[in-house]
Design a protein around this motif. Structure first.
Motif, PDB file in Angstrom:
ATOM      1  N   ILE A 122      42.248 -46.892   9.511  1.00 45.80           N
ATOM      2  CA  ILE A 122      42.702 -46.025  10.606  1.00 45.80           C
ATOM      3  C   ILE A 122      43.251 -46.864  11.758  1.00 45.80           C
ATOM      4  CG2 ILE A 122      41.924 -44.419  12.409  1.00 45.80           C
ATOM      5  CD1 ILE A 122      40.003 -43.228  10.375  1.00 45.80           C
ATOM      6  N   GLY A 123      42.582 -47.972  12.051  1.00 44.16           N
ATOM      7  CA  GLY A 123      43.062 -48.882  13.096  1.00 44.16           C
ATOM      8  C   GLY A 123      44.468 -49.384  12.800  1.00 44.16           C
ATOM      9  N   PHE A 124      44.713 -49.765  11.532  1.00 40.32           N
ATOM     10  CA  PHE A 124      46.042 -50.194  11.114  1.00 40.32           C
ATOM     11  C   PHE A 124      47.060 -49.076  11.285  1.00 40.32           C
ATOM     12  CE2 PHE A 124      44.319 -53.645   8.184  1.00 40.32           C
ATOM     13  CZ  PHE A 124      44.749 -54.651   9.025  1.00 40.32           C
ATOM     14  N   GLY A 125      46.677 -47.872  10.851  1.00 38.14           N
ATOM     15  CA  GLY A 125      47.597 -46.741  10.910  1.00 38.14           C
ATOM     16  C   GLY A 125      48.022 -46.420  12.333  1.00 38.14           C
ATOM     17  N   VAL A 126      47.060 -46.366  13.240  1.00 36.87           N
ATOM     18  CA  VAL A 126      47.355 -46.052  14.638  1.00 36.87           C
ATOM     19  C   VAL A 126      48.199 -47.158  15.268  1.00 36.87           C
ATOM     20  CG1 VAL A 126      46.348 -45.700  16.918  1.00 36.87           C
ATOM     21  CG2 VAL A 126      45.295 -44.617  14.930  1.00 36.87           C
ATOM     22  N   ALA A 127      47.826 -48.420  14.996  1.00 36.13           N
ATOM     23  CA  ALA A 127      48.562 -49.549  15.576  1.00 36.13           C
ATOM     24  C   ALA A 127      49.976 -49.639  15.007  1.00 36.13           C
ATOM     25  CB  ALA A 127      47.802 -50.849  15.326  1.00 36.13           C
ATOM     26  N   SER A 128      50.141 -49.289  13.725  1.00 37.19           N
ATOM     27  CA  SER A 128      51.478 -49.310  13.114  1.00 37.19           C
ATOM     28  C   SER A 128      52.375 -48.258  13.763  1.00 37.19           C
ATOM     29  CB  SER A 128      51.371 -49.040  11.606  1.00 37.19           C
ATOM     30  OG  SER A 128      50.630 -50.055  10.974  1.00 37.19           O
ATOM     31  N   PHE A 129      51.775 -47.136  14.150  1.00 39.36           N
ATOM     32  CA  PHE A 129      52.542 -46.065  14.795  1.00 39.36           C
ATOM     33  C   PHE A 129      52.802 -46.371  16.269  1.00 39.36           C
ATOM     34  CE2 PHE A 129      52.814 -41.988  17.054  1.00 39.36           C
ATOM     35  CZ  PHE A 129      53.865 -41.395  16.368  1.00 39.36           C
ATOM     36  N   GLY A 130      51.798 -46.937  16.951  1.00 39.20           N
ATOM     37  CA  GLY A 130      51.909 -47.193  18.392  1.00 39.20           C
ATOM     38  C   GLY A 130      52.566 -48.497  18.763  1.00 39.20           C
ATOM     39  N   HIS A 131      52.631 -49.460  17.808  1.00 38.24           N
ATOM     40  CA  HIS A 131      53.246 -50.776  18.032  1.00 38.24           C
ATOM     41  C   HIS A 131      52.720 -51.468  19.292  1.00 38.24           C
ATOM     42  CE1 HIS A 131      56.059 -49.878  14.820  1.00 38.24           C
ATOM     43  NE2 HIS A 131      56.398 -48.753  15.434  1.00 38.24           N
ATOM     44  N   PRO A 132      51.406 -51.660  19.439  1.00 39.38           N
ATOM     45  CA  PRO A 132      50.902 -52.358  20.628  1.00 39.38           C
ATOM     46  C   PRO A 132      51.347 -53.820  20.629  1.00 39.38           C
ATOM     47  CG  PRO A 132      49.141 -52.141  19.008  1.00 39.38           C
ATOM     48  CD  PRO A 132      50.307 -51.341  18.494  1.00 39.38           C
TER      49      PRO A 132
END
Length: 401
Positions: free
Chosen positions: A90-100
């Motif tokens: 889930i962390g990967f998924g959110v970060a992939s979408f948000g591009h921090p």
């Protein structure tokens, strides 16, 4: 007014006053207000060892046989490992979408010293205390759990009137601990306000702005994991509606969010789970202390977000194979760093090394680690509770509306 509402109001007030005071008001806050928060934390920590030890002994003797204990232990560890792996994904998924971190140029001029992570075998060795009293004095939870298990086993084996006498003593001691915790919780809004005020004053909006993308990804990922994973475990595994689950967990979640201590929230979590959600004492007394040390879903999600953030800042494209390696390493590291202070940074350091990301990236997130730790801890203790309810359902076949 409900206690959880009072705590929430304290959170909001701390945020408003902290932003208004800013760094200029920090000396006054640290001198006069922060010590009140420290006293509150100390009061909670004072009860960790007594409540874990007495409750675990009572829980074991209530189970009545060692086969049941082994069965519960295996199920608990397996579920914890699965939810940890899911949290990283889930962390990967959110970060992939948000591009921090994309487009941010941050100089990692600070150095972060991270302790070397112990091996899994070393953790197993450290679980067996050479001096149980010393382990209690140092609040080393895993050795205390192991000692309590042996005491419980001994009482079961003795049986008869002698065993009944000891069971009554430990049961009474556990009840005393619960009463003390209830008294401490009455002043929790004041303690929460005093804990959060210096954090907000020190980390104002200007300081957090460059790293707001990381904080946002962590917050969104935590919400997705809580709603998607823990609600499912509670509703499907324990037949408890999400609304009832979160109402029962509100106090413990807010305390965890403000204190950033899974162990410190443990007494509150145990009390709420038994009194508000109807979880049996024997399951709660075993699953929650174990979860407070080895269940690190919040830290796992944090690793997924932060590893992609660091990769973006340094211009590194992570392959699917590297992401799978992070999931595998992070899941195992959740047990390998059990009970170690600063476990979050240790696990992140292990993950960065496993996929060849710059270890200097730790310095980028170290400054906001206290803010991220709020989400990590809240997620960790909520997961402990959801798993405990599911395990209790499989053991007692209760149906809770």
């Amino acid at each position: 007014m409900n206690l959880s509402i009072k705590i929430f109001i304290a959170l909001v007030l701390a945020a408003v006053v902290g932003v208004a005071a800013g760094p200029e008001g920090l000396p006054f806050i640290k001198w006069w207000i922060a010590p009140i928060g420290t006293i509150f934390i100390n009061l909670i920590k004072m009860m960790i060892v007594p409540v874990v030890f007495t409750s675990l002994v009572v829980g074991m003797t209530s189970l009545g046989d060692t086969k049941t204990l082994g069965r519960i232990g295996i199920k608990t560890v397996l579920i914890y490992l699965v939810t940890t792996a899911v949290a990283i994904v889930i962390g990967f998924g959110v970060a992939s979408f948000g591009h921090p971190g994309t487009g941010i140029q941050l100089a990692a001029d600070a150095t972060v010293t991270v302790k070397e992570a112990p091996s899994v075998m070393q953790v197993l060795v450290n679980m067996v205390p050479t001096n149980p009293v010393q382990s209690m004095a140092k609040a080393e939870i895993l050795p205390v759990i192991m000692f309590a298990i042996f005491i419980g086993y001994g009482i079961i084996e003795v049986g008869g009137k002698k065993a009944e006498l000891l069971m009554v003593v430990f049961d009474a001691a556990a009840e005393v601990c619960y009463k003390i915790i209830a008294a401490i919780m009455k002043v929790s809004p004041i303690g929460v306000f005093a804990l959060l005020l210096p954090v907000v004053a020190a980390n104002g909006p200007k300081v957090l702005l460059p790293l707001i993308s990381v904080i946002a990804c962590m917050a969104v990922g935590s919400i997705i994991h809580v709603v998607g994973v823990y609600s499912t475990i509670a509703s499907v595994g324990a037949h408890i509606s999400p609304a009832k689950f979160f109402r029962g967990m509100a106090e413990a979640m807010l305390i965890a969010f403000s204190t950033c201590s899974s162990a410190g929230t443990l007494p509150v979590n145990m009390k709420n789970l038994q009194e508000k959600l109807g979880c049996s004492r024997e399951v709660t007394s075993f699953v929650l202390p174990l979860g407070a040390t080895i269940n690190m879903d919040g830290t796992a999600l944090y690793m997924g977000v932060c590893s992609l953030f660091i990769a973006n800042v340094f211009g590194v494209d992570l392959s699917v194979q590297q992401m799978l390696m992070i999931v595998f390493t992070g899941t195992l590291a959740s047990i390998g760093t059990a009970g170690v202070p600063g476990a979050g940074l240790i696990m992140l350091a292990m993950v960065l090394q496993s996929v060849g990301l710059p270890i200097e990236g730790l310095a980028l997130v170290a400054g906001i680690d206290r803010v991220l730790d709020m989400f990590r801890t809240c997620l960790n203790i909520t997961g402990d509770a959801a798993v405990a309810l599911a395990i209790d359902r499989t053991e007692h076949h209760k149906v809770v509306a």
